[in-house]
Scaffold this motif. Sequence first.
Motif, PDB file in Angstrom:
ATOM      1  N   GLU A  59      31.326  86.166 108.445  1.00  0.00           N
ATOM      2  CA  GLU A  59      32.129  87.384 108.233  1.00  0.00           C
ATOM      3  C   GLU A  59      33.410  87.361 109.065  1.00  0.00           C
ATOM      4  O   GLU A  59      34.370  88.052 108.748  1.00  0.00           O
ATOM      5  CB  GLU A  59      31.311  88.626 108.626  1.00  0.00           C
ATOM      6  CG  GLU A  59      30.137  88.876 107.717  1.00  0.00           C
ATOM      7  CD  GLU A  59      29.230  89.954 108.269  1.00  0.00           C
ATOM      8  OE1 GLU A  59      29.709  90.803 109.039  1.00  0.00           O
ATOM      9  OE2 GLU A  59      28.023  89.918 107.951  1.00  0.00           O
ATOM     10  N   TRP A  63      37.559  82.940 104.051  1.00  0.00           N
ATOM     11  CA  TRP A  63      36.673  82.434 102.998  1.00  0.00           C
ATOM     12  C   TRP A  63      36.549  80.931 103.062  1.00  0.00           C
ATOM     13  O   TRP A  63      35.475  80.360 102.916  1.00  0.00           O
ATOM     14  CB  TRP A  63      37.223  82.853 101.630  1.00  0.00           C
ATOM     15  CG  TRP A  63      36.905  84.254 101.268  1.00  0.00           C
ATOM     16  CD1 TRP A  63      37.763  85.314 101.316  1.00  0.00           C
ATOM     17  CD2 TRP A  63      35.653  84.755 100.815  1.00  0.00           C
ATOM     18  NE1 TRP A  63      37.118  86.455 100.922  1.00  0.00           N
ATOM     19  CE2 TRP A  63      35.827  86.140 100.601  1.00  0.00           C
ATOM     20  CE3 TRP A  63      34.416  84.178 100.563  1.00  0.00           C
ATOM     21  CZ2 TRP A  63      34.789  86.950 100.153  1.00  0.00           C
ATOM     22  CZ3 TRP A  63      33.386  84.973 100.120  1.00  0.00           C
ATOM     23  CH2 TRP A  63      33.580  86.354  99.924  1.00  0.00           C
ATOM     24  N   VAL A  89      30.160  82.107  95.638  1.00  0.00           N
ATOM     25  CA  VAL A  89      31.559  82.547  95.628  1.00  0.00           C
ATOM     26  C   VAL A  89      32.179  82.279  94.263  1.00  0.00           C
ATOM     27  O   VAL A  89      32.938  83.099  93.737  1.00  0.00           O
ATOM     28  CB  VAL A  89      32.341  81.839  96.759  1.00  0.00           C
ATOM     29  CG1 VAL A  89      33.820  82.126  96.632  1.00  0.00           C
ATOM     30  CG2 VAL A  89      31.819  82.269  98.109  1.00  0.00           C
ATOM     31  N   GLU A 310      29.969  91.511  94.391  1.00  0.00           N
ATOM     32  CA  GLU A 310      28.912  90.754  95.086  1.00  0.00           C
ATOM     33  C   GLU A 310      28.184  89.855  94.103  1.00  0.00           C
ATOM     34  O   GLU A 310      28.220  90.087  92.890  1.00  0.00           O
ATOM     35  CB  GLU A 310      27.942  91.693  95.796  1.00  0.00           C
ATOM     36  CG  GLU A 310      27.224  92.666  94.910  1.00  0.00           C
ATOM     37  CD  GLU A 310      26.341  93.617  95.735  1.00  0.00           C
ATOM     38  OE1 GLU A 310      25.463  93.097  96.423  1.00  0.00           O
ATOM     39  OE2 GLU A 310      26.559  94.836  95.678  1.00  0.00           O
ATOM     40  N   SER A 328      32.053  90.695  98.750  1.00  0.00           N
ATOM     41  CA  SER A 328      33.487  90.639  99.083  1.00  0.00           C
ATOM     42  C   SER A 328      34.074  92.028  98.914  1.00  0.00           C
ATOM     43  O   SER A 328      33.724  92.754  97.983  1.00  0.00           O
ATOM     44  CB  SER A 328      34.187  89.652  98.148  1.00  0.00           C
ATOM     45  OG  SER A 328      35.582  89.816  98.257  1.00  0.00           O
ATOM     46  N   PRO A 334      34.784  87.123 104.021  1.00  0.00           N
ATOM     47  CA  PRO A 334      33.652  87.778 103.354  1.00  0.00           C
ATOM     48  C   PRO A 334      33.249  89.058 104.074  1.00  0.00           C
ATOM     49  O   PRO A 334      33.340  89.140 105.302  1.00  0.00           O
ATOM     50  CB  PRO A 334      32.529  86.747 103.454  1.00  0.00           C
ATOM     51  CG  PRO A 334      33.128  85.497 103.964  1.00  0.00           C
ATOM     52  CD  PRO A 334      34.431  85.809 104.570  1.00  0.00           C
ATOM     53  N   SER A 335      32.780  90.014 103.305  1.00  0.00           N
ATOM     54  CA  SER A 335      32.286  91.231 103.932  1.00  0.00           C
ATOM     55  C   SER A 335      30.851  91.016 104.411  1.00  0.00           C
ATOM     56  O   SER A 335      30.431  91.553 105.429  1.00  0.00           O
ATOM     57  CB  SER A 335      32.362  92.361 102.918  1.00  0.00           C
ATOM     58  OG  SER A 335      31.577  93.431 103.307  1.00  0.00           O
TER      59      SER A 335
END
Lengths: 378, 359
Positions: A59, A63, A89, A310, A328, A334-335
């Motif tokens: 996180e 990315w 992804v 997601e 995301s 990334p979240s």
Amino acid sequence: MNDSNGEVLRTDLTSWTIGPYHGSLPAPMKLCLSLDGEIITDCEVETGFLHRGLEKACELHSWKATVAYADHLDPECAVFGELVLCLAVEQLAEIEVPLRAQCIRVVLAELARISGHLSFMVRMAKAVGSETIIHYLLRDREKILDLFELLTGARFSLNFLRYGGVSADVTDGFIERVLEVCELIRIRMKEYNDLFTFNFGFLKRTSEVAAISKNLVSHCGMTGPNARASGVSIDVRKVFPYSGYDRIDFEIPLGHGEGGVVGDVHDRFLIRLREITQSMEILKQLLDVVPAGDYMSTKCDQTSVIPPGESYVRIESSRGLLGCHVVSDGRNSPSRVQFRTPTVANLLAIPQIVRGIRIEDLPVVLASLDLGIAEADR
Amino acid sequence: MISAENSWIVAWGEAFGLPEGVPHWIYSAAALIFIFCFVIVPCGGLMSYFERKLSADLQARVGPNRAGPAGILQPIADLLKLLQKEARSEWNWKESLWLSVHTMALFSTLAVLPLGSMALLVNTEMSVFLPFWSALVLALGTMLLGLSQNSVPGWFGGIRVAAQTLAGSFPALISLLCTGVRSGSFRWSALAESQGFSPWDWTVVANPFQLVAFCVFVVSGLVLLAIAPLDGGLSMSDIHGGVSSHLYGMRLSLFRFGRFYGFFFWSVITVVLFLGAWDLPSQLVIPLRMGGAGRLLAFIELAWLLIKTFALMLLIIWIAKVNSRSRVDQITDFAWKVLSPFSLAALVGASLCAGWRAF
């Protein structure tokens, strides 16, 4: 035995705590055993000694950098972590992966599976105290690491996969060398069989020891070779095909209880041996016709931001079902990245299956579960 | 306990220029020290080198190659390294005590070790059995050494060693009797004289029962002394080598050397009982003996005995390297349920054969 708290201790049982570092443990973990003589009556497993905060680290980075972290999910078979993250992804950002890149990915994944299974056999050999085969297996695994080095420049942490493909095309002679290694291992299989499968001493140590029932498999959520050894036919490559596995013809070996009981240590060992054969079959089919084209999606820019949303993707790693959940929120990083690793389920099964076995069998049973503590603790 | 007809030490004393009239116990002590320093210790070094080179060859490795030509000095380098180890802070007197008891029990067998027709310190009707008692005392020492360590591996290791020894001693003893039945005596000299230089004259091929007895004797020796691959009591993977898990430096080298010696003396006894002892062709022995070259003969006998011993040891090491270590309960089961009946059958068969020959 005195106890300062006045708590009553059972004097008929011995308690023995082994770990975090001990010869019978495949990786840092702690086992609190209750022993009746040499028989294990109870076992508690404690893990977390190898926690590195990988998911959190993902996180905190861009990315692009997360691939390098996914690499360390399971340092032994780094490709699987990379592959599952890239697939997640790509699903989220709807990136098309060229056929050639898919092929290279599967080649790497199957090589990693062979290498992982060879390492598993090394740990088994260590556990049963069979010294010679360790060196034979490591010698052959070295050949696979050489292939990784040839293609990616690294032997363990490859950091080779990219969103939308792979970072480089195959070099000259790579395909021939993969086939050579396959042929070599096919010949060596006889050696492994002689020293392991048909070896009386090895059979005595492994058959009818710590069998896992189908019930326990579903109860703990076990997947991969351990589940298949108990006769549960579950393989992500067949059930939810990815990266072109649906175009390949291969079999899923199942445990039949050759050692006496279905799902015992010997079955778990044999499954891996047979999966190596299947992986070589897959490699041969793949390398027969390597699709021409790009090794990287032309539409994908590595600096681009992944759209919000997601996705969840699962693959078959050498240890079982490896899942990755990516969220995301449209930012540069990334979240949330979360992995579902097969070893966690295997750890759950330990207290159930070690009850009633002898201490001498403990290292063998632990080795037979192919625990990847790195991916469980992450 | 020097037998009159075979007072070889006196002859040796003369050869080395010791004055006459020196008490026999001084001769015996000198002989024991001589054998230990010039036979056992060099054999230990050589054997550890051979073992490492052989296993390296088996395992696609190079093995020791730095210390000396082809790594031959590696055992000395290892010993020096172990001796340099810093002492641990806490001192366990029980461990020290039992380690010394264990070591003394072990090397007391030196006195009965047969090393040639002229190197038989104790040559009585009981001599074959004496190493046996020492092996049992040794097992007791090892067990108490394990129990005196304040660690679970030590406890389990000690108990396992004791269990194995008890299981292994019965078949070993019975198969030992088979050789006495053939030779008609348990004197080392009689056992050697009943065999010859040619393999066809060895006890092991005298009849099928002796072959069975030989196999049982070798295997039960491995069980009795916990030698690989039947060394569950010193298993590395679960209890870190059991009794040896808490030993270090000097103590570890002492313990390891003791383990080697146990293996060595069992192999020597096996060779003497079953594989033609030190017997040389009579064309060689008679001229040497007549010509007064007794010392040369003794050396040749010793060399021939040691060559056979080393071959047997390397064979066992070879088997141990490729096979997995057996579990202790399986080892004891095997000793009681398989080795013991076979040894009894071999004894009955060997007795019948001996009786048949007598008529």
